[in-house]
Design a protein around this motif. Structure first.
Motif, mmCIF file in Angstrom:
data_model
loop_
_atom_site.group_PDB
_atom_site.id
_atom_site.type_symbol
_atom_site.label_atom_id
_atom_site.label_comp_id
_atom_site.label_asym_id
_atom_site.label_seq_id
_atom_site.Cartn_x
_atom_site.Cartn_y
_atom_site.Cartn_z
ATOM 1 N N GLY A 120 -2.422 -24.807 -33.450
ATOM 2 C CA GLY A 120 -1.892 -26.152 -33.814
ATOM 3 C C GLY A 120 -1.857 -27.106 -32.530
ATOM 4 N N TRP A 121 -2.131 -26.891 -31.271
ATOM 5 C CA TRP A 121 -2.055 -27.631 -30.124
ATOM 6 C C TRP A 121 -3.381 -28.506 -29.907
ATOM 7 N N GLU A 170 -3.423 -36.746 -35.039
ATOM 8 C CA GLU A 170 -2.300 -37.242 -34.433
ATOM 9 C C GLU A 170 -0.921 -36.519 -34.550
ATOM 10 N N SER A 171 -1.004 -35.583 -35.506
ATOM 11 C CA SER A 171 0.248 -34.655 -35.898
ATOM 12 C C SER A 171 0.271 -33.265 -35.172
ATOM 13 N N LEU A 172 -0.956 -33.010 -34.671
ATOM 14 C CA LEU A 172 -0.850 -31.905 -33.644
ATOM 15 C C LEU A 172 0.210 -31.699 -32.621
ATOM 16 N N LYS A 173 0.611 -30.641 -32.168
ATOM 17 C CA LYS A 173 1.600 -30.444 -31.020
ATOM 18 C C LYS A 173 0.841 -30.931 -29.818
ATOM 19 N N GLY A 174 1.738 -31.536 -29.083
ATOM 20 C CA GLY A 174 1.102 -32.094 -27.917
ATOM 21 C C GLY A 174 0.885 -33.520 -28.033
ATOM 22 N N VAL A 175 0.960 -34.233 -29.215
ATOM 23 C CA VAL A 175 0.571 -35.625 -29.287
ATOM 24 C C VAL A 175 1.831 -36.206 -29.110
ATOM 25 N N TYR A 176 2.489 -37.357 -28.478
ATOM 26 C CA TYR A 176 3.642 -37.898 -28.391
ATOM 27 C C TYR A 176 3.205 -39.589 -28.434
#
Lengths: 475, 280
Positions: free
Chosen positions: A361-362, A252-258
């Motif tokens: 990290g995406w 849930e902390s990856l880039k692309g998670v909002y």
């Protein structure tokens, strides 16, 4: 000429073509013309028991305003609505009328019959007024008492408007740089144009309400200081439920998670949907929106307009989707894909291992598991159970978590005497009185995430209670 | 509107401004931050409070010109206004009871480390300051640090001033020599804080790091500033911005900080191209 229009169906709402509107942010519903409004108004048979009025959280005198519309007296209709609602142009657009006024309408009881389009008429009347009758409301003479309102969302604005009409000097404190709360940061432009919210706020200012933006109450001023140092006789808290929830699954902390809040705030409040915006937003190719409520629909339809293929991922079935039917229909028409009985188990990253690589990290996908419905839980909804071994990966580059929100802990943390409930909701009685004398609260801050109109209803009830409290103190 | 009452260039890329914001100035404490917008359609950026004057009603900010927004802010002069300035946000630094502290600042992070060092000095603590910069021309606030530190250590990456090397070198020497601090407080680039925390962890010295992730509202609403601390999700804006440095997942924070790297590059290039046009 027949007195009533006995057509069993509502006059349809003209809308933008789905294939066109899913590529722009203009309003989806275009509104009735004056002729259609009169036609629709004639469908109301002015029944005696008026079930619509009691089903409205702010008890708008619905048959009366509709009668004025039928006569073609649109300003007269507006004045009737304005007695009970401070935000008619907003409510006409975002209220769940099907479960409130229209849900109880006598015309809609028989099978195959539809209720009078009360929401559509309310919207028409409010828009007509705003366009044709820019008469400034006259502020009531001051009664010498000051009330502070914390938060400028639907609860705060309603409470402020009602108190101002009674002669109170009202100051609204807003944490963000514009007033409107969820109406500006949450609900998208295509459902509620921001110019309309702005207009409603201007109407309140004309009533004498002061709005102070950039004021985070709890940090810059405490509730106690408002009362003791700044001389406010009472305080109304309408700080909403803004704290986003996450699933606590890996990735849930990856880039692309909002959070839906962040995604919508970037797009709505910060205008990131415009190409010239200075606030960035990810324009994903394929987006998964997790959740099935109205906010999930808003996020999905926003992502679609930003150019993505969009999937709603929801763990229960179609019947259980908490969003309004109309929103679900609109989303489907616009090409949103519904992956129902599906629950995320983890979010997967790109396989790049070098942190210096821009692709590192995406989000690269979301692993989900199929669900089936089991026994009904205490809320009456059938609870979903995972089907063992049914995991699959949806290849997406963006995930939007829309799992609901809880009340912001900031006021609670900085106001020790303020009692709260288990999930952080501020404890109130039926009129919004909190554990601190002279401090009232209503809307999502007290109930957890609910609807605009319920918040308005609570703001209205609290305004009355605050008036009684202050007058009681004088005696 | 909030007036810029003073502006000073600290080095070619770092600027200090005093902003008239009496409500913020009245409440601000070391470790807290503000969010500002430079123009009516501008983005919201968080900046840590570098100082305040409660009587004058001003808050000091020190920023590095890194993107479009900071560039536009730097183009404003004393006497001009910015539309939005909200704060103080986040929790203040916990300084109570600290008697012997090492403050480790890097680059523009020194601007934020300074009020912490000052506050510690004022409460009678023994302050060791270690500050690091890439080179001599980027050094800021040297005198100010010296004035509130009983021991001061200047490091530059290229050795053009002070000692050559990074801030971990003297820190490790001190710890190796048996120096015991109640706490190490570190503020600077993520990569520097990561290594400061790794260094102190070896010696079991409590270390606090000040985080400045991407955020929008600063009140807990967007969740964009989330970090993993001790395996749990935390929001820097309401739970921080300071956390136990030994618990922070710095690698994740570094990755998340680059979410909009592409966008920022484009913004910077646009801003630079506009600038070029103006001088032509």
């Amino acid at each position: 000429m027949a007195k009533f229009n006995m057509s069993p169906l509502k006059n349809p709402m003209p809308t933008q073509d789905p294939a066109v509107r899913n590529g722009n942010f203009n309003e989806v519903a275009l509104g009735y013309s004056a002729e259609t409004a009169i036609e629709e108004a004639k469908r109301c048979i002015a029944c005696k028991n008026r079930p619509c009025v009691s089903a409205c959280p702010v008890n708008i005198q619905i048959p009366e305003f509709i009668a004025k519309v039928a006569e073609g007296d649109f300003e007269g209709a507006y004045q009737i609505i304005a007695q009970d609602s401070s935000l008619p142009a907003v409510c006409g657009r975002v209220c769940p009328q099907e479960t409130q006024c229209e849900g109880k309408c006598t015309r809609g009881i028989k099978a195959g019959c539809e209720a009078v389009g009360i929401g559509r008429l309310e919207r028409f009347v409010a828009d007509w007024h705003n366009e044709n009758n820019p008469v400034q409301p006259i502020p009531a003479p001051s009664n010498g008492h000051k009330v502070a309102v914390v938060g400028s969302g639907p609860a705060g604005l309603t409470c402020a408007g009602d108190l101002a009409k009674m002669g109170y000097e009202v100051t609204v404190f807003e944490a963000l740089h514009v007033a409107g709360g969820v109406l500006v940061y949450g609900i998208p432009e295509f459902r509620l144009p921001k110019a309309i919210v702005q207009k409603e706020v201007e109407n309140l200012k004309a009533l004498g309400v002061k709005i102070e933006t950039n004021m985070v109450i709890g940090r810059v001023l405490t509730i106690e200081e408002l009362k003791e140092e700044y001389g406010f006789d009472a305080v109304f808290i309408g700080s909403g439920a803004g704290l986003p929830k996450f699933m606590n699954i890996p990735g849930e902390s990856l880039k692309g998670v909002y959070s839906a809040n962040e995604f919508l705030t970037r797009s709505n409040l910060m205008k990131a949907y415009r190409v010239d915006s200075r606030t960035p937003i990810q324009r994903g190719k394929c987006v998964a929106v997790v959740g099935g409520g109205n906010v999930a629909m808003d996020a999905a339809r926003t992502a679609k307009r930003l150019g993505a293929e969009v999937h709603i991922v929801y763990r229960r079935g179609e019947e259980e989707l908490p969003a309004r039917k109309e929103e679900i229909e609109h989303a489907k028409e616009e090409g949103i894909i519904f992956d129902l009985l599906t629950n995320p188990t983890r979010i997967l990253a790109t396989e790049v291992t070098d942190p210096r690589d821009p692709r590192y990290g995406w989000v690269a996908g979301i692993e989900c598991i199929r669900m089936q419905l089991g026994e009904a839980d205490e809320s009456g909804r059938r609870s979903p159970v995972a089907v063992a071994g049914s995991e699959f990966v949806l290849p997406v580059d963006c995930v939007i978590m829309s799992l609901g929100t809880s009340p912001n802990p900031l006021l609670k943390d900085t106001t020790p005497a303020l009692e709260t409930l288990r999930r952080g909701e501020i404890a109130v009685d039926e009129v919004g009185k909190t554990s601190i004398e002279g401090v009232y609260c209503g809307g999502d801050a007290a109930t957890g995430a609910a609807t605009v109109i319920k918040a308005m209803g609570a703001g209205k009830v609290a305004a009355k209670a605050i008036d009684e409290y202050i007058r009681g103190k004088e005696e | 509107m909030y007036q810029i009452v003073a502006k000073k260039s600290l080095n070619p890329t770092v600027t200090q401004m005093e902003i008239l914001a009496p409500f913020v100035a009245k409440k601000a404490k070391a470790g807290q931050f503000v969010i500002l917008r430079v123009d009516e359609d501008g983005e919201r950026i968080p900046l840590t409070v570098a100082g305040y004057d409660r009587e004058k009603g001003t808050v000091t900010i020190i920023f590095q010109i890194v993107g479009g927004t900071t560039k536009r802010l730097n183009e404003k002069n004393a006497g001009e206004y910015i539309p939005d300035f909200v704060g103080p946000l986040g929790k203040p630094t916990h300084l109570e009871g600290l008697k012997k502290v090492c403050v480790v600042g890097g680059g523009v992070g020194c601007a934020i480390a300074l009020p912490v060092a000052k506050a510690l000095c004022e409460q009678g603590a023994e302050v060791t300051s270690i500050v690091g910069f890439r080179s001599k021309d980027l050094v800021i606030l040297e005198e100010e640090f010296k004035n509130c530190s009983s021991r001061f250590c200047m490091m530059t990456d290229d050795g053009s001033y002070g000692r050559a090397g990074n801030v971990c070198v003297p820190l490790k020497e001190m710890l190796e020599n048996g120096e015991r601090f109640d706490e190490v407080i570190t503020i600077g680039p993520l990569i520097m804080m990561k290594f400061v925390c790794l260094t102190t962890k070896e010696y079991g010295v409590k270390t606090i790091a000040s985080m400045n992730p991407i955020m929008i509202d600063g009140t807990g609403m967007c969740g964009g500033c989330r970090l993993t601390v001790g395996g749990k999700m935390k929001f820097a804006c309401v739970d921080g911005p300071e956390f136990d440095g030994h618990e922070i997942d710095f690698d994740e924070a570094m990755s998340r900080s680059r979410t909009y790297a592409d966008f920022e590059t484009r913004e910077r290039e646009t801003a630079c191209n506009l600038f070029k046009k103006e001088v032509e």
